[in-house]
Each structure stands twice: as structure tokens, then as C-alpha cells.
Design a protein around this motif. Structure first.
Motif: not given
Length: 70
Positions: A28-30, A34-35, A58-59, A62
Motif C-alpha cells: 500500500n505504501h507509495k 519511482t515518483a 506524482k507517484f 497515478s
């Protein structure tokens, strides 16, 4: 004596008795690696330390930008 086994999320350090719940928490954790990250900066007179006043993240996967302010 009773032995307990706990599974710990590597991101938030929450302990779970159920391995599947711990894995669900980790997924669940972003991940910031990778953002895409953008900063909003002000002039030297306004913010002399040079740090951004806002950071937009921005992940991956998304379309939404999330904004953090100092």
C-alpha cells in the motif's frame, strides 16, 4: 513460555500477527524512488536557505499530483 511471531511492515514499522496483512501494508505504501518530484522555489531575499516552499509529488501509475508545503 509462549512464542509469538510478528511480521513488520518495512515502511511504517507496524507489527502484524498475520503475514498477509503485513504484505498488504507494504504494498500500500507509495515508493518515492519511482515518483516524479517538482519543487516551487522563491527568491534569495524571500527564502535565503534555498529550500523549496512547496514540493509536488506524482507517484508512478497515478495522474494526480500531491502537494506538500513547508
Amino acid at each position: 513460555m509462549v512464542t509469538k511471531t510478528l511480521y513488520t511492515c518495512q515502511f511504517c514499522n507496524t507489527d502484524y500477527a498475520d503475514k498477509e496483512k503485513a504484505m498488504e501494508c507494504e504494498k500500500n505504501h507509495k515508493v518515492l524512488g519511482t515518483a516524479t518530484i517538482m519543487g516551487d522555489y522563491k527568491s534569495l531575499k524571500s527564502i535565503p536557505d534555498g529550500c523549496p516552499t512547496k514540493i509536488k509529488v506524482k507517484f508512478m501509475g497515478s495522474d494526480k499530483w500531491i502537494e506538500y508545503k513547508r
